[in-house]
Design a protein around this motif. Structure first.
Motif, short mmCIF file in Angstrom:
data_model
loop_
_atom_site.label_atom_id
_atom_site.label_comp_id
_atom_site.label_asym_id
_atom_site.label_seq_id
_atom_site.Cartn_x
_atom_site.Cartn_y
_atom_site.Cartn_z
N LEU A 75 0.83 -1.32 -0.04
CA LEU A 75 0.20 0.02 0.02
C LEU A 75 0.94 1.26 0.01
CD1 LEU A 75 -2.87 1.35 0.59
CD2 LEU A 75 -2.60 1.40 2.84
N SER A 76 0.69 2.08 -0.98
CA SER A 76 1.58 3.25 -1.07
C SER A 76 0.48 4.67 -1.33
CB SER A 76 2.44 3.27 -2.15
OG SER A 76 2.25 3.25 -3.30
N ARG A 77 0.87 5.77 -1.00
CA ARG A 77 0.16 6.97 -1.29
C ARG A 77 0.52 7.30 -2.75
NH1 ARG A 77 2.35 10.82 3.39
NH2 ARG A 77 4.33 11.02 2.10
N ALA A 78 -0.77 7.96 -3.38
CA ALA A 78 -0.84 8.01 -4.94
C ALA A 78 0.11 9.18 -5.01
CB ALA A 78 -2.05 8.25 -5.25
N ASP A 79 0.29 10.13 -4.33
CA ASP A 79 0.99 11.26 -4.71
C ASP A 79 2.50 11.28 -4.95
OD1 ASP A 79 1.02 11.09 -2.05
OD2 ASP A 79 0.75 13.51 -1.57
N ASP A 80 3.22 10.66 -3.72
CA ASP A 80 4.58 10.50 -3.77
C ASP A 80 5.02 9.10 -3.42
OD1 ASP A 80 4.03 9.88 -1.17
OD2 ASP A 80 4.99 11.42 -0.19
N ALA A 81 4.12 8.35 -3.57
CA ALA A 81 4.60 6.55 -3.70
C ALA A 81 5.29 6.30 -2.36
CB ALA A 81 5.53 6.46 -5.04
N LYS A 82 5.02 6.96 -1.14
CA LYS A 82 5.59 6.49 -0.18
C LYS A 82 4.65 5.14 0.45
CE LYS A 82 6.02 7.80 4.97
NZ LYS A 82 5.76 8.68 5.86
N ILE A 83 5.35 4.04 0.98
CA ILE A 83 4.93 2.76 1.31
C ILE A 83 4.25 3.32 2.78
CG2 ILE A 83 5.28 0.45 1.85
CD1 ILE A 83 7.58 0.59 -0.10
N MET A 84 3.00 2.68 2.73
CA MET A 84 2.38 2.66 4.01
C MET A 84 2.04 1.48 4.73
SD MET A 84 1.91 5.93 3.67
CE MET A 84 0.97 6.43 5.24
N ALA A 85 2.03 0.41 4.32
CA ALA A 85 1.66 -1.02 4.83
C ALA A 85 2.13 -1.97 3.60
CB ALA A 85 0.63 -1.03 5.15
N THR A 86 2.47 -3.06 4.10
CA THR A 86 2.59 -4.35 3.32
C THR A 86 1.74 -5.64 3.99
OG1 THR A 86 4.68 -5.22 4.38
CG2 THR A 86 4.94 -3.63 2.37
N ALA A 87 1.63 -6.55 3.03
CA ALA A 87 0.80 -7.77 3.36
C ALA A 87 1.33 -8.77 2.57
CB ALA A 87 -0.66 -7.52 3.74
N SER A 88 1.15 -10.28 2.98
CA SER A 88 1.31 -11.03 1.95
C SER A 88 0.81 -12.37 2.68
CB SER A 88 2.82 -11.45 2.04
OG SER A 88 3.40 -11.49 3.17
N GLY A 89 0.72 -13.54 1.80
CA GLY A 89 0.04 -14.75 2.06
C GLY A 89 0.42 -15.84 1.09
N VAL A 90 0.48 -16.88 1.70
CA VAL A 90 0.76 -18.19 0.87
C VAL A 90 -0.24 -19.35 1.23
CG1 VAL A 90 2.59 -19.85 0.05
CG2 VAL A 90 3.07 -17.55 0.74
N LYS A 91 -0.66 -19.99 0.21
CA LYS A 91 -1.26 -21.23 0.60
C LYS A 91 -1.26 -22.24 -0.44
CE LYS A 91 -6.15 -21.84 1.84
NZ LYS A 91 -6.02 -22.14 3.29
N LYS A 92 -1.09 -23.64 -0.05
CA LYS A 92 -1.05 -24.73 -0.69
C LYS A 92 -2.43 -25.57 -0.69
CE LYS A 92 3.91 -25.70 -0.51
NZ LYS A 92 5.12 -26.67 -0.06
N LEU A 93 -2.88 -26.01 -2.16
CA LEU A 93 -3.98 -26.80 -2.11
C LEU A 93 -3.64 -28.00 -3.15
CD1 LEU A 93 -6.75 -24.16 -2.51
CD2 LEU A 93 -6.33 -25.59 -0.55
#
Length: 327
Positions: free
Chosen positions: A183-201
């Motif tokens: 997640l980043s700001r639209a005006d200056d691209a500063k990163i505000m947050a990250t998230a990730s996930g992995v799943k096996k099926l």
């Protein structure tokens, strides 16, 4: 103005002066509220702010006073309002009334993900958009007319792998999906947050397995991003940022100076402004602004500003750069 009762001019003067001060505060509050709030809340917020706004003038000067033929005492002042205090007051009532102006969101998939597995990547994007819209966040595709708007961008990276193992003379397929979001700001691209996930099926139906995994991971990622997104919007909505305002086709340096003076005196969010480059084809103004670029555009287009100064047409806005033309 004030009625003159029993010939008491001094008392009428005091009342008229108090009314003039209140009128000055009303002008400042009206400008701020018009550019920063929902129309249906205007009167409610205005009344609440004005109730606690006395003494919010930095300075004032009486430029005209006297008795009228109608036995009215009239006082005219020129005043400077404490805009910072008023903005904070408006912001407090904005939160108290739970105004729900939410940031514009754009969801973007990186080219690597599209090249490797475009179908799964688009599925992931669509699932995330569904969550955003369910929670009433406005979602826009990235384009010339939308990329400038104050808000956030969610960047997605999607990696899908299918492996095959042999177990008791049987071949079993395993499907793994990994999603990274930023997640980043639209005006200056500063990163505000990250998230990730992995799943096996497990399963031979790769498409069905990918779809199921996509839904599960996106649901978990959105829980993380939503909380940070809401917090970031509250924090960033009125942060001071540098904005470059360019104005096409000015007639003279005098006109440029008048425009500068108009912005400094009337635009509520302007902390500092200066003329960087004067050029009849394209002049540049550097502005320290408390708010998003879209809020500055809204202030320039507000009825108060257009009535007092000039009307303009937005040519383009990208990041923290705005180009307008006076009409």
């Amino acid at each position: 103005m004030s009625d003159i009762q029993d010939g008491k001019l001094a008392n009428a003067y005091r009342v008229a002066l108090a009314n003039a001060k209140r009128a000055a505060i009303e002008q400042a509050v009206g400008t701020i509220i018009e550019s920063r709030t929902l129309v249906e809340n205007f009167q409610m917020v205005s009344d609440q702010v004005l109730t606690s706004a006395s003494g919010r003038l930095k300075s004032f000067q009486v430029i005209k006073e006297g008795k009228t033929p109608d036995n009215i005492y009239e006082v005219t002042i020129q005043a400077e309002a404490d805009v910072d205090e008023l903005i904070q007051e408006v912001d407090r009532f904005q939160k108290a009334l739970k105004w729900q102006k939410k940031p514009r969101i754009t969801v973007v998939i990186d080219n690597y993900s599209l090249d490797k597995s475009s179908v799964t990547a688009e599925q992931v994007k669509n699932f995330l958009i569904d969550h955003l819209q369910d929670d009433k966040f406005p979602v826009f595709d990235l384009g010339e007319k939308t990329q400038f708007r104050g808000g956030f961008v969610i960047h997605l990276n999607v990696e899908k792998q299918t492996s095959e193992i042999e177990y008791q003379n049987m071949k079993l397929k395993s499907n793994e999906l990994a999603i990274n979001a930023r997640l980043s700001r639209a005006d200056d691209a500063k990163i505000m947050a990250t998230a990730s996930g992995v799943k096996k099926l497990p399963g031979g139906n790769t498409s069905r397995a990918s779809r199921k995994a996509s839904k599960a991971i996106v649901k978990d990622i959105w829980k993380t991003l939503r909380k940070r997104l809401t917090t970031a919007w509250e924090e960033e909505q009125y942060a001071t940022r540098g904005i470059q305002l360019k104005i096409e086709s000015l007639e003279s340096m005098e006109q440029a100076k008048e425009i500068l003076k108009a912005m400094q005196s009337t635009l509520a969010g302007v902390k500092k402004a200066e003329l960087s480059i004067f050029d009849k084809e394209l002049s540049e103004f550097s502005i320290e602004y408390r708010g998003w670029p879209e809020q500055l555009v809204d202030e320039l287009n507000s009825g108060v500003f257009k009535t007092r100064h000039f009307e303009s047409e937005v040519q383009r806005v990208a990041g923290n750069q705005i180009v307008i033309k006076i009409i």
